[in-house]
Design a protein around this motif. Structure first.
Motif, PDB file in Angstrom:
ATOM      1  N   LYS A  21       0.819  -1.217   0.000  1.00 34.75           N
ATOM      2  CA  LYS A  21       0.000   0.000   0.000  1.00 34.75           C
ATOM      3  C   LYS A  21       0.854   1.268   0.000  1.00 34.75           C
ATOM      4  O   LYS A  21       0.534   2.226  -0.690  1.00 34.75           O
ATOM      5  CB  LYS A  21      -0.928  -0.014   1.219  1.00 34.75           C
ATOM      6  N   VAL A  22       1.918   1.284   0.782  1.00 39.70           N
ATOM      7  CA  VAL A  22       2.769   2.467   0.874  1.00 39.70           C
ATOM      8  C   VAL A  22       4.077   2.194   0.131  1.00 39.70           C
ATOM      9  O   VAL A  22       4.822   1.288   0.502  1.00 39.70           O
ATOM     10  CB  VAL A  22       3.065   2.839   2.347  1.00 39.70           C
ATOM     11  N   PRO A  23       4.364   2.977  -0.916  1.00 39.66           N
ATOM     12  CA  PRO A  23       5.623   2.774  -1.659  1.00 39.66           C
ATOM     13  C   PRO A  23       6.839   2.954  -0.745  1.00 39.66           C
ATOM     14  O   PRO A  23       6.820   3.754   0.197  1.00 39.66           O
ATOM     15  CB  PRO A  23       5.586   3.881  -2.723  1.00 39.66           C
ATOM     16  N   ALA A  24       7.893   2.236  -1.033  1.00 39.55           N
ATOM     17  CA  ALA A  24       9.098   2.238  -0.198  1.00 39.55           C
ATOM     18  C   ALA A  24       9.646   3.641   0.040  1.00 39.55           C
ATOM     19  O   ALA A  24      10.071   3.965   1.155  1.00 39.55           O
ATOM     20  CB  ALA A  24      10.174   1.352  -0.830  1.00 39.55           C
ATOM     21  N   GLU A  25       9.608   4.493  -0.979  1.00 43.35           N
ATOM     22  CA  GLU A  25      10.172   5.835  -0.827  1.00 43.35           C
ATOM     23  C   GLU A  25       9.355   6.732   0.101  1.00 43.35           C
ATOM     24  O   GLU A  25       9.826   7.781   0.535  1.00 43.35           O
ATOM     25  CB  GLU A  25      10.365   6.510  -2.190  1.00 43.35           C
ATOM     26  N   LEU A  26       8.132   6.338   0.447  1.00 42.96           N
ATOM     27  CA  LEU A  26       7.298   7.143   1.348  1.00 42.96           C
ATOM     28  C   LEU A  26       7.238   6.596   2.776  1.00 42.96           C
ATOM     29  O   LEU A  26       6.625   7.201   3.646  1.00 42.96           O
ATOM     30  CB  LEU A  26       5.873   7.238   0.787  1.00 42.96           C
ATOM     31  N   ARG A  27       7.868   5.478   3.040  1.00 43.01           N
ATOM     32  CA  ARG A  27       7.727   4.812   4.342  1.00 43.01           C
ATOM     33  C   ARG A  27       8.362   5.555   5.508  1.00 43.01           C
ATOM     34  O   ARG A  27       8.112   5.214   6.646  1.00 43.01           O
ATOM     35  CB  ARG A  27       8.262   3.383   4.260  1.00 43.01           C
ATOM     36  N   THR A  28       9.158   6.576   5.241  1.00 43.99           N
ATOM     37  CA  THR A  28       9.667   7.399   6.342  1.00 43.99           C
ATOM     38  C   THR A  28       8.665   8.497   6.709  1.00 43.99           C
ATOM     39  O   THR A  28       8.798   9.142   7.738  1.00 43.99           O
ATOM     40  CB  THR A  28      11.018   8.059   5.979  1.00 43.99           C
ATOM     41  N   MET A  29       7.643   8.690   5.850  1.00 43.90           N
ATOM     42  CA  MET A  29       6.641   9.725   6.093  1.00 43.90           C
ATOM     43  C   MET A  29       5.279   9.166   6.498  1.00 43.90           C
ATOM     44  O   MET A  29       4.494   9.849   7.142  1.00 43.90           O
ATOM     45  CB  MET A  29       6.468  10.585   4.839  1.00 43.90           C
ATOM     46  N   VAL A  30       5.001   7.934   6.117  1.00 37.10           N
ATOM     47  CA  VAL A  30       3.713   7.319   6.444  1.00 37.10           C
ATOM     48  C   VAL A  30       3.875   5.800   6.418  1.00 37.10           C
ATOM     49  O   VAL A  30       4.655   5.270   5.622  1.00 37.10           O
ATOM     50  CB  VAL A  30       2.596   7.766   5.470  1.00 37.10           C
ATOM     51  N   LYS A  31       3.176   5.149   7.315  1.00 38.85           N
ATOM     52  CA  LYS A  31       3.167   3.688   7.288  1.00 38.85           C
ATOM     53  C   LYS A  31       1.808   3.199   7.765  1.00 38.85           C
ATOM     54  O   LYS A  31       1.090   3.895   8.487  1.00 38.85           O
ATOM     55  CB  LYS A  31       4.300   3.093   8.124  1.00 38.85           C
ATOM     56  N   LEU A  32       1.465   2.023   7.317  1.00 40.10           N
ATOM     57  CA  LEU A  32       0.241   1.374   7.772  1.00 40.10           C
ATOM     58  C   LEU A  32       0.625   0.255   8.718  1.00 40.10           C
ATOM     59  O   LEU A  32       1.601  -0.457   8.483  1.00 40.10           O
ATOM     60  CB  LEU A  32      -0.534   0.788   6.593  1.00 40.10           C
ATOM     61  N   THR A  33      -0.127   0.122   9.771  1.00 44.58           N
ATOM     62  CA  THR A  33       0.069  -0.964  10.722  1.00 44.58           C
ATOM     63  C   THR A  33      -1.296  -1.549  11.052  1.00 44.58           C
ATOM     64  O   THR A  33      -2.332  -0.965  10.712  1.00 44.58           O
ATOM     65  CB  THR A  33       0.747  -0.473  12.023  1.00 44.58           C
ATOM     66  N   TYR A  34      -1.285  -2.670  11.702  1.00 43.33           N
ATOM     67  CA  TYR A  34      -2.540  -3.270  12.139  1.00 43.33           C
ATOM     68  C   TYR A  34      -2.296  -4.042  13.418  1.00 43.33           C
ATOM     69  O   TYR A  34      -1.171  -4.451  13.715  1.00 43.33           O
ATOM     70  CB  TYR A  34      -3.139  -4.179  11.055  1.00 43.33           C
ATOM     71  N   GLU A  35      -3.356  -4.199  14.172  1.00 42.88           N
ATOM     72  CA  GLU A  35      -3.328  -5.025  15.379  1.00 42.88           C
ATOM     73  C   GLU A  35      -4.478  -5.997  15.291  1.00 42.88           C
ATOM     74  O   GLU A  35      -5.611  -5.600  14.996  1.00 42.88           O
ATOM     75  CB  GLU A  35      -3.480  -4.161  16.627  1.00 42.88           C
ATOM     76  N   MET A  36      -4.184  -7.263  15.547  1.00 42.83           N
ATOM     77  CA  MET A  36      -5.222  -8.281  15.508  1.00 42.83           C
ATOM     78  C   MET A  36      -5.312  -8.937  16.870  1.00 42.83           C
ATOM     79  O   MET A  36      -4.307  -9.381  17.418  1.00 42.83           O
ATOM     80  CB  MET A  36      -4.920  -9.321  14.441  1.00 42.83           C
ATOM     81  N   GLN A  37      -6.531  -8.944  17.414  1.00 42.59           N
ATOM     82  CA  GLN A  37      -6.788  -9.589  18.693  1.00 42.59           C
ATOM     83  C   GLN A  37      -8.109 -10.334  18.592  1.00 42.59           C
ATOM     84  O   GLN A  37      -9.129  -9.730  18.260  1.00 42.59           O
ATOM     85  CB  GLN A  37      -6.872  -8.562  19.813  1.00 42.59           C
ATOM     86  N   GLU A  38      -8.072 -11.614  18.851  1.00 43.45           N
ATOM     87  CA  GLU A  38      -9.249 -12.479  18.831  1.00 43.45           C
ATOM     88  C   GLU A  38     -10.109 -12.252  17.596  1.00 43.45           C
ATOM     89  O   GLU A  38      -9.742 -12.679  16.526  1.00 43.45           O
ATOM     90  CB  GLU A  38     -10.047 -12.331  20.124  1.00 43.45           C
TER      91      GLU A  38
END
Length: 113
Positions: A21-38
């Protein structure tokens, strides 16, 4: 609760999704993360905060498994969750993720300050 096979499948899918989703050259400015629980997965966007090495987290979508289907909720400016009525609940996680990705209404992928 989701079985272990389904959890691992979703984790593999999400790892690929956030990487692409996020191009490598933009990963210092934005990133996506997720948390999964149950029975829940929360997708979050992170951007650098005012302090060095700190990231500000902004929730994007909450996926919740209930009654044999995934339901999706959107975050508002106060970081509370509201049902995302434009996303049709279904049993296939990949399908609801695709609906969030398309986001024809601009609820999930909006301009953030």
């Amino acid at each position: 609760m989701l079985d272990m096979f389904t959890q691992r499948r979703i984790v593999a899918l999400m790892n690929g999704y956030v990487h692409e989703k996020v191009p490598a050259e933009l990963r210092t400015m934005v990133k996506l993360t997720y948390e999964m629980q149950e029975n829940e997965l929360i997708l979050t966007e992170e951007r650098p905060a005012g302090q060095r090495y700190q990231w500000e987290r902004m929730p994007i979508a909450r996926f919740y498994w209930e009654g044999d289907q995934w339901k999706v909720f959107a975050s508002d400016d106060q970081h509370s969750w509201s049902p995302a009525d434009m996303v049709v609940p279904c049993s296939d996680f990949e399908d609801v993720l695709e609906q969030v990705e398309r986001d024809d209404s601009g609820v999930f992928w909006r301009e953030r300050d």
